[in-house]
Design a protein around this motif. Structure first.
Motif, PDB file in Angstrom:
ATOM      1  N   LEU A 159      50.327 -42.339  89.770  1.00  8.89           N
ATOM      2  CA  LEU A 159      51.466 -43.229  89.548  1.00  8.89           C
ATOM      3  C   LEU A 159      52.327 -43.338  90.795  1.00  8.89           C
ATOM      4  O   LEU A 159      52.803 -44.429  91.146  1.00  8.89           O
ATOM      5  CB  LEU A 159      52.310 -42.713  88.374  1.00  8.89           C
ATOM      6  CG  LEU A 159      51.631 -42.709  87.006  1.00  8.89           C
ATOM      7  CD1 LEU A 159      52.531 -42.058  85.976  1.00  8.89           C
ATOM      8  CD2 LEU A 159      51.293 -44.142  86.583  1.00  8.89           C
ATOM      9  N   LEU A 160      52.547 -42.226  91.488  1.00  6.79           N
ATOM     10  CA  LEU A 160      53.386 -42.240  92.682  1.00  6.79           C
ATOM     11  C   LEU A 160      52.740 -42.998  93.831  1.00  6.79           C
ATOM     12  O   LEU A 160      53.417 -43.585  94.674  1.00  6.79           O
ATOM     13  CB  LEU A 160      53.720 -40.814  93.117  1.00  6.79           C
ATOM     14  CG  LEU A 160      54.693 -40.065  92.214  1.00  6.79           C
ATOM     15  CD1 LEU A 160      54.778 -38.607  92.601  1.00  6.79           C
ATOM     16  CD2 LEU A 160      56.073 -40.708  92.262  1.00  6.79           C
ATOM     17  N   GLU A 161      51.395 -42.983  93.872  1.00  7.66           N
ATOM     18  CA  GLU A 161      50.700 -43.739  94.925  1.00  7.66           C
ATOM     19  C   GLU A 161      50.990 -45.233  94.803  1.00  7.66           C
ATOM     20  O   GLU A 161      51.081 -45.944  95.808  1.00  7.66           O
ATOM     21  CB  GLU A 161      49.194 -43.475  94.833  1.00  7.66           C
ATOM     22  CG  GLU A 161      48.791 -42.096  95.349  1.00  7.66           C
ATOM     23  CD  GLU A 161      47.334 -41.790  95.052  1.00  7.66           C
ATOM     24  OE1 GLU A 161      46.691 -42.611  94.354  1.00  7.66           O
ATOM     25  OE2 GLU A 161      46.829 -40.749  95.505  1.00  7.66           O
ATOM     26  N   LYS A 162      51.158 -45.712  93.576  1.00 12.50           N
ATOM     27  CA  LYS A 162      51.467 -47.134  93.370  1.00 12.50           C
ATOM     28  C   LYS A 162      52.848 -47.488  93.905  1.00 12.50           C
ATOM     29  O   LYS A 162      53.138 -48.651  94.159  1.00 12.50           O
ATOM     30  CB  LYS A 162      51.377 -47.468  91.878  1.00 12.50           C
ATOM     31  CG  LYS A 162      49.972 -47.324  91.318  1.00 12.50           C
ATOM     32  CD  LYS A 162      49.942 -47.666  89.831  1.00 12.50           C
ATOM     33  CE  LYS A 162      48.547 -47.501  89.259  1.00 12.50           C
ATOM     34  NZ  LYS A 162      48.492 -47.814  87.811  1.00 12.50           N
ATOM     35  N   HIS A 163      53.705 -46.491  94.059  1.00 10.97           N
ATOM     36  CA  HIS A 163      55.038 -46.731  94.603  1.00 10.97           C
ATOM     37  C   HIS A 163      55.091 -46.556  96.119  1.00 10.97           C
ATOM     38  O   HIS A 163      56.167 -46.628  96.706  1.00 10.97           O
ATOM     39  CB  HIS A 163      56.046 -45.786  93.949  1.00 10.97           C
ATOM     40  CG  HIS A 163      56.300 -46.078  92.508  1.00 10.97           C
ATOM     41  ND1 HIS A 163      57.349 -46.867  92.071  1.00 10.97           N
ATOM     42  CD2 HIS A 163      55.617 -45.715  91.390  1.00 10.97           C
ATOM     43  CE1 HIS A 163      57.310 -46.951  90.760  1.00 10.97           C
ATOM     44  NE2 HIS A 163      56.276 -46.261  90.315  1.00 10.97           N
ATOM     45  N   GLY A 164      53.951 -46.291  96.763  1.00 11.73           N
ATOM     46  CA  GLY A 164      53.903 -46.223  98.224  1.00 11.73           C
ATOM     47  C   GLY A 164      53.846 -44.828  98.785  1.00 11.73           C
ATOM     48  O   GLY A 164      53.935 -44.662 100.003  1.00 11.73           O
ATOM     49  N   ILE A 176      61.697 -41.455  90.462  1.00 13.18           N
ATOM     50  CA  ILE A 176      61.020 -42.674  90.943  1.00 13.18           C
ATOM     51  C   ILE A 176      60.225 -43.320  89.810  1.00 13.18           C
ATOM     52  O   ILE A 176      60.164 -44.560  89.695  1.00 13.18           O
ATOM     53  CB  ILE A 176      60.093 -42.330  92.132  1.00 13.18           C
ATOM     54  CG1 ILE A 176      60.933 -41.896  93.328  1.00 13.18           C
ATOM     55  CG2 ILE A 176      59.213 -43.520  92.513  1.00 13.18           C
ATOM     56  CD1 ILE A 176      60.118 -41.324  94.457  1.00 13.18           C
ATOM     57  N   LEU A 177      59.633 -42.481  88.949  1.00 13.46           N
ATOM     58  CA  LEU A 177      58.804 -43.000  87.857  1.00 13.46           C
ATOM     59  C   LEU A 177      59.631 -43.325  86.613  1.00 13.46           C
ATOM     60  O   LEU A 177      59.118 -43.933  85.679  1.00 13.46           O
ATOM     61  CB  LEU A 177      57.726 -41.977  87.487  1.00 13.46           C
ATOM     62  CG  LEU A 177      56.754 -41.585  88.617  1.00 13.46           C
ATOM     63  CD1 LEU A 177      55.823 -40.494  88.144  1.00 13.46           C
ATOM     64  CD2 LEU A 177      55.979 -42.800  89.105  1.00 13.46           C
ATOM     65  N   GLN A 178      60.889 -42.940  86.616  1.00 11.85           N
ATOM     66  CA  GLN A 178      61.699 -43.104  85.408  1.00 11.85           C
ATOM     67  C   GLN A 178      62.724 -44.225  85.505  1.00 11.85           C
ATOM     68  O   GLN A 178      63.036 -44.862  84.520  1.00 11.85           O
ATOM     69  CB  GLN A 178      62.423 -41.784  85.096  1.00 11.85           C
ATOM     70  CG  GLN A 178      61.472 -40.637  84.790  1.00 11.85           C
ATOM     71  CD  GLN A 178      62.212 -39.325  84.614  1.00 11.85           C
ATOM     72  OE1 GLN A 178      63.360 -39.217  85.007  1.00 11.85           O
ATOM     73  NE2 GLN A 178      61.556 -38.344  84.011  1.00 11.85           N
ATOM     74  N   GLN A 179      63.266 -44.444  86.702  1.00 12.22           N
ATOM     75  CA  GLN A 179      64.354 -45.416  86.837  1.00 12.22           C
ATOM     76  C   GLN A 179      64.071 -46.356  88.008  1.00 12.22           C
ATOM     77  O   GLN A 179      63.683 -45.906  89.088  1.00 12.22           O
ATOM     78  CB  GLN A 179      65.691 -44.691  87.061  1.00 12.22           C
ATOM     79  CG  GLN A 179      66.066 -43.772  85.914  1.00 12.22           C
ATOM     80  CD  GLN A 179      67.416 -43.110  86.128  1.00 12.22           C
ATOM     81  OE1 GLN A 179      68.272 -43.658  86.811  1.00 12.22           O
ATOM     82  NE2 GLN A 179      67.595 -41.929  85.548  1.00 12.22           N
TER      83      GLN A 179
END
Length: 854
Positions: free
Chosen positions: A824-829, A787-790
Motif C-alpha cells: 500500500l505504501l509503495e502506491k504512495h511513492g 499516510i494510509l489513513q488520512q
C-alpha cells in the motif's frame, strides 16, 4: 465555493481601481480650478506686483504655502533676482542682505538642475553638507522648488516651504505646483505685455501733446493695443464659457474673423507620439472636412516642424515645391490653390500641439505682416485654451466611463452581495476549523503540544505574579500500548487512545487542560489548586480507571498508566523545565513498577544520577548488539540493502537504546562521555557484524562548539570499512542554534552520512530538508501509519518526495510492522521500509529484541 472566490477578488480589485480613478479625477478637478483662477487673475491684474500675491492666494487653498517666493533670472546679468517673497519667519531683508544668495542656495540648485526638487530639513542639511548648495535663512522642515519654463528655457524658480514638521508636501500638491509653474511664464508674459502696453499708452499720450501726427499715430497704436487686449480677453473667456471643444472651435473662428480675413479656416492637432495630424475643425469653400493624415511634407507640417508662423504666397509656394521642402501627393486644381496662406503654431510648454490656418482663394485677400504678427500673438493664448479644453474633455470622458463602470459594478455588487455574505460566513467557519485543527490532535481532538505549551506558559507567568495560585502538571505514559499496536494493529491502538482520552477527560475539572503530546503520552494541567492532594486524587482516579480491562474488537486488554506529578515552584522560569521534571517523575514511576504515580523531587535526580554512574561503570564491558531491520527498496534492479539499528544489553538497565542510556547522564560532561563511548562501540560492532549501514542516534549536544571537535576526532579515529549513518532527531534539529546547524552541515561536507529521524512526528517542516544535505530521511512511525489513513498526510508526503528526489535522499517509512503495509505504501511513492513483518496470530514470531519506550 471555488467559483465565487475569484469573483470576490475581481470585484475587490475593480473597486480599488475605481477609487483610484475617482482620486485622479478629484486631483484633475483641483488643477483645473487653480488654472482657471490663475488665468482670470492674469487677465485682470494690471502689473506683476499684483500677480504674485494673487498666485500666492490661489496656492494657499491647495498647498501648504504660507512661506512662498518667486525668483526670476535677470537676462542682462544672468543672476537670480527676487520677484516675490512671503515668509512666516524670515523678513524680506534676509534674502536681500546676501549677495547672489539665490544662485548659491537651494533655489539656484533647482535652477541649475532644471527639475522639481523636494527636501526635508534633514535632506536639506545633508545636501548642504555635501556641498550641493549653501543653507540660507531659517531652516524649513519641508521645502519644494519648481523650475519655471518659458517654452523650453528655464527663466526662474517657484518655491514653497513649511516650518511645520507634520505639514509636508505630497505628490499631488507637488504636481499642482508644477502645473502652476507651467502657466506662470505665460501669465507673467501676459501681464508684462499688459504693463508694456500701458507704458506705451502713457508714453504715446505724452507725445500727443507734441505732435498731432504723433497723436494720431499713438491713438491708432493704442486702439490696436486695446484691440489685442480685448482679443486676449475673449480668448481667455472661451476656457470658461465654451460648452465643449466644438463650441470652443466655433468661438475661436469668430474671434479670428474680427482680426483678419478668415472665411477659410481650419484648426489642426498634432500627436507627436503617433505622428498623426487631425483636423477637428475645418471651414472651407472647397472642402467640407479634411481627413487625418500621417506627418508628411505639407504647409501644416512646415509650421509644426519650424514652430514659426508661415506666410505663404504663390512665389514662396513654388520655391518650397522646387526645393523639396513641400511635396504634394496629388496635383491640386488651380481653382483650389490658395493664393495667400497664413498658418500659426499652437505652442505650449510641452511643445507644438497643432496649428491654426487662414487661407484665401482667387486673390480675395492678401495676408500682410500685420496679420502675421496678430495671429502669432493670439495663437499662444489659443493654444493654452485648447490644451485646457482637451484636458477637460479627457477628464469628462474618463468621468463618463467611470460613472458607467460604477453603475455596472453597482449592479453586479447588488447581485453578488448575498453570495459574498455567504462566502464570508463560510470563510469564518473554515478559519475556525483551521485554528482548531492547528491546535488539536487529529485523532483524539484533544489539545496538542503547541496549545498545551501556550497555556502552560500563560499559567506560569500568572503564577510568577500571584504565587498563591498553585498549579500542577501530570505527565502520563500508557503501559503496554506498544503490545496493543503490535497484536491488534494500529487501528485498534487508535481506538484505544480515543477511549483513554475520554476516560481522562472524566477525571478532571472543566477549567483543567488535558492534551496529547504524541504517541501514548498525555499531559494534564491542573490550575487553581487549593492543596497538593488534589493532583494526587486526579492521578489515583486515572490509575483506577486504567486498571479496568478495555474491550477492543471483542478482545479484553489490560493496560495501565505511569504518571509523573510536578507542582509549581518559584524557581521555574521556563515551561521546558516543568515538562522535564514531570517526565523524570513519570520515568521513575515506570521504573518502579508501572501503573502508579510519583511526585517529582530533587532527590529523584540524584537517584537517576546513581544509575547513570553505574551505566558508565559498565559501559566499557557492555556487550553491544544490533537489532537488524531490513530496508526494502523497489528499484529497477530490484535490489535490497541491509540496515542495522544499534542497541546495547546493559547489565543494570537491561536491553535498551542509546537514547535511554543518554537520559541517565546527569550533566553535560557525563552526557557527552556516554554518547562518545556509545559511538565507539557502535563502530566496533558495525565492523564486526560487517553491515552495509548502521543507524546511530545522536543528540545535538555533539554539534555544539567545543563538543563538535571531540565528536569529529572520534569519527576520524573510528572510520573504517563499515559505514555509520548519524541520526539526529527532527525535534532537536528544529530547536538547534545556528552553530549546531552549521556543524551539522559540516558533517555532510566532511563526507559522513547523516540522517533525519522521526520526521513529521508533530508537524511537517520542509525547510529542514532544503537547508541540510541529509542522506536518509526516516519518517516517524506515526506519520508512516497516517499516510494510509488520512488524505492530509498523503498530501504532505507528496510535497516531501519531490524535494528528497532533488536532494537524492532515501525516504524510509518505519514502524514495528511497517512491512505488512509495504504494497500500500509503495502506491504512495515510498520504496524504502525499516521494520519486521509481524504476524498477529503468532506473537512468538515477533523479533526477539524490540525497543521498549522508556
Amino acid at each position: 465555493m471555488e467559483d465565487k472566490l475569484p469573483s470576490s477578488r475581481r470585484l475587490a480589485y475593480q473597486n480599488k481601481r475605481l477609487k483610484t480613478l475617482l482620486e485622479k479625477y478629484k486631483q484633475s478637478h483641483h488643477l483645473q480650478n487653480a488654472l482657471i483662477q490663475l488665468s482670470e487673475r492674469a487677465s485682470t491684474v494690471a502689473e506683476l506686483t499684483l500677480l504674485y500675491p494673487a498666485i500666492h492666494d490661489i496656492l494657499q487653498k491647495y498647498v501648504p504655502s504660507k512661506s512662498f517666493y518667486v525668483v526670476l533670472q535677470n537676462q542682462q546679468c544672468q543672476t537670480l533676482e527676487l520677484s516675490y517673497f512671503s515668509d512666516e519667519k524670515d523678513g524680506i531683508a534676509v534674502p536681500l542682505n546676501h549677495s547672489n544668495s539665490f544662485d548659491e542656495g537651494a533655489t539656484g540648485y533647482v535652477f541649475k538642475e532644471g527639475k522639481t526638487t523636494y527636501f526635508t530639513k534633514q535632506q536639506m542639511q545633508e545636501a548642504a553638507a555635501n556641498g550641493l548648495f549653501k543653507a540660507l535663512g531659517t531652516p524649513a522642515e519641508h521645502w519644494v522648488g519648481v523650475p519655471v519654463y518659458q517654452e523650453k528655457n528655464i527663466i526662474g524658480v517657484l518655491a514653497a516651504q513649511s516650518y511645520d514638521v507634520n505639514q509636508s508636501y505630497n505628490s499631488q500638491q507637488i504636481q499642482l505646483l508644477e502645473v502652476m509653474s507651467l502657466y506662470l511664464a505665460t501669465a507673467i508674459e501676459r501681464v508684462k505685455k499688459r504693463e508694456y502696453l500701458e507704458s506705451e499708452v502713457k508714453i504715446r499720450t505724452r507725445a500727443l501733446t507734441q505732435s498731432n501726427d504723433a497723436l494720431n499715430l499713438e491713438v491708432a497704436n493704442r486702439k490696436r493695443a486695446l484691440q489685442r487686449q480685448q482679443i486676449l480677453f475673449k480668448v481667455s473667456e472661451i476656457a470658461t464659457q465654451a460648452k465643449n471643444l466644438d463650441d470652443a472651435y466655433v468661438k475661436i473662428h469668430g474671434i479670428i474673423k474680427t482680426i483678419t480675413y478668415a472665411e477659410n479656416l481650419y484648426i489642426a492637432l498634432y500627436d507627436k507620439d503617433s505622428g498623426w495630424i487631425t483636423f477637428p475643425y475645418c471651414v472651407d469653400e472647397y472642402k467640407e472636412n479634411t481627413q487625418p493624415r500621417q506627418f508628411a511634407k505639407g504647409y501644416s507640417e512646415l509650421v509644426i516642424s519650424t514652430e514659426e508662423t508661415q506666410l505663404i504666397n504663390p512665389e514662396k509656394a513654388q520655391a518650397l515645391l522646387n526645393s523639396g521642402v513641400v511635396q504634394r501627393s496629388a496635383p491640386v486644381p488651380n481653382k483650389q490653390k490658395a493664393t495667400s496662406w497664413l498658418g500659426a503654431p499652437l505652442k505650449t510648454s510641452q511643445g507644438v500641439i497643432g496649428l491654426i490656418v487662414c487661407q484665401a482663394y482667387n486673390n480675395k485677400h492678401i495676408f500682410s505682416q500685420d496679420d502675421n504678427e496678430l495671429i502669432t500673438f493670439v495663437s499662444h493664448q489659443i493654444a493654452a485654451v485648447l490644451q485646457t479644453k482637451l484636458a477637460n474633455q479627457a477628464i469628462a470622458k474618463s468621468h463618463q466611463e467611470l460613472e458607467f463602470r460604477v453603475n455596472e459594478k453597482t449592479k453586479e455588487l447588488q447581485q453578488t452581495n448575498l453570495h459574498l455574505q455567504m462566502q464570508i460566513e463560510e470563510r469564518k467557519k473554515i478559519e475556525q476549523q483551521l485554528y482548531h485543527d492547528a491546535h488539536h490532535d487529529s485523532l483524539t481532538s484533544l489539545p496538542n503540544r503547541s496549545l498545551f505549551l501556550t497555556q502552560l506558559e500563560k499559567t506560569l507567568q500568572h503564577f510568577q505574579r500571584f504565587p498563591e495560585r498553585q498549579f500542577a502538571v501530570l505527565f502520563i505514559d500508557l503501559d503496554k500500548f506498544k503490545d496493543i499496536n503490535d497484536q491488534l494493529g494500529h487501528q485498534a491502538g487508535d481506538q484505544f487512545l480515543i477511549n483513554v482520552s475520554e476516560l481522562f477527560s472524566q477525571c478532571i475539572r472543566e477549567h483543567d487542560l488535558l492534551a496529547r503530546l504524541g504517541g501514548d503520552e498525555f499531559v494534564i494541567l491542573l490550575t487553581h489548586l487549593t492543596e497538593p492532594q488534589q493532583a494526587e486524587d486526579v492521578a489515583n482516579r486515572i490509575i483506577d480507571l486504567m486498571k479496568k480491562p478495555f474491550n477492543i474488537k471483542g478482545t479484553l486488554l489490560q493496560s495501565g498508566a505511569s504518571i509523573g506529578i510536578n507542582y509549581s515552584k518559584q524557581s521555574y522560569k521556563h515551561t521546558d523545565e516543568i515538562i522535564r521534571d514531570a517526565d523524570a517523575a513519570m520515568y521513575h514511576a515506570k521504573n518502579s513498577g508501572k501503573n502508579r504515580y510519583e511526585l517529582f523531587h530533587p532527590l529523584l535526580t540524584q537517584s537517576i544520577a546513581d544509575v547513570g554512574q553505574k551505566a558508565l561503570h559498565h559501559l566499557d564491558v557492555m556487550p553491544m548488539s544490533f537489532r537488524s531491520s531490513e530496508i526494502i527498496t523497489l528499484n529497477e534492479q530490484q535490489q535490497s540493502e541491509s540496515l542495522f539499528e544499534a542497541f546495547g544489553e546493559h547489565p543494570i538497565l537491561g536491553f535498551t537504546s542509546f537514547e535511554v542510556l543518554k537520559k541517565f547522564a546527569t550533566d553535560k560532561e557525563q552526557h557527552l562521555k556516554v554518547e562518545l563511548q556509545l559511538l565507539e562501540c557502535a563502530y566496533t560492532q558495525a565492523i564486526n557484524a560487517n553491515v552495509a549501514m548502521a543507524l546511530v542516534p545522536c543528540s545535538c549536544l555533539l554539534l555544539e562548539k567545543h563538543e563538535f571537535t571531540l565528536f569529529v576526532d572520534v569519527l576520524n579515529k573510528q572510520r573504517g570499512p563499515s559505514q555509520l549513518c548519524l541520526l539526529f532527531d527532527e525535534q532537536e534539529i528544529r530547536h538547534a542554534c545556528a552553530t549546531q546547524l552549521e556543524n551539522l552541515k559540516q558533517l555532510s561536507l566532511l563526507g559522513y552520512s547523516i540522517g533525519l529521524n522521526n520526521f513529521a512526528k508533530d508537524r511537517c517542516e520542509l525547510n529542514l530538508l532544503t537547508d541540510v544535505n541529509f542522506d536518509y530521511l526516516l519518517l516517524s512511525s506515526t506519520f508512516s501509519k497516517r499516510i494510509l489513513q488520512q488524505d492530509s498526510y498523503d498530501l504532505q508526503l507528496q510535497g516531501v518526495l519531490p524535494i528528497t528526489k532533488l536532494k537524492k535522499m532515501k525516504v524510509i517509512a518505519k514502524g514495528p510492522s511497517i512491512l505488512n503495509f509495504r504494497v500500500l505504501l509503495e502506491k504512495h511513492g515510498l520504496s524504502y521500509f525499516v521494520g519486521k513483518q509481524h504476524t498477529l496470530a503468532c506473537p512468538e514470531s515477533q523479533p526477539e529484541h524490540v525497543s521498549q519506550s522508556v
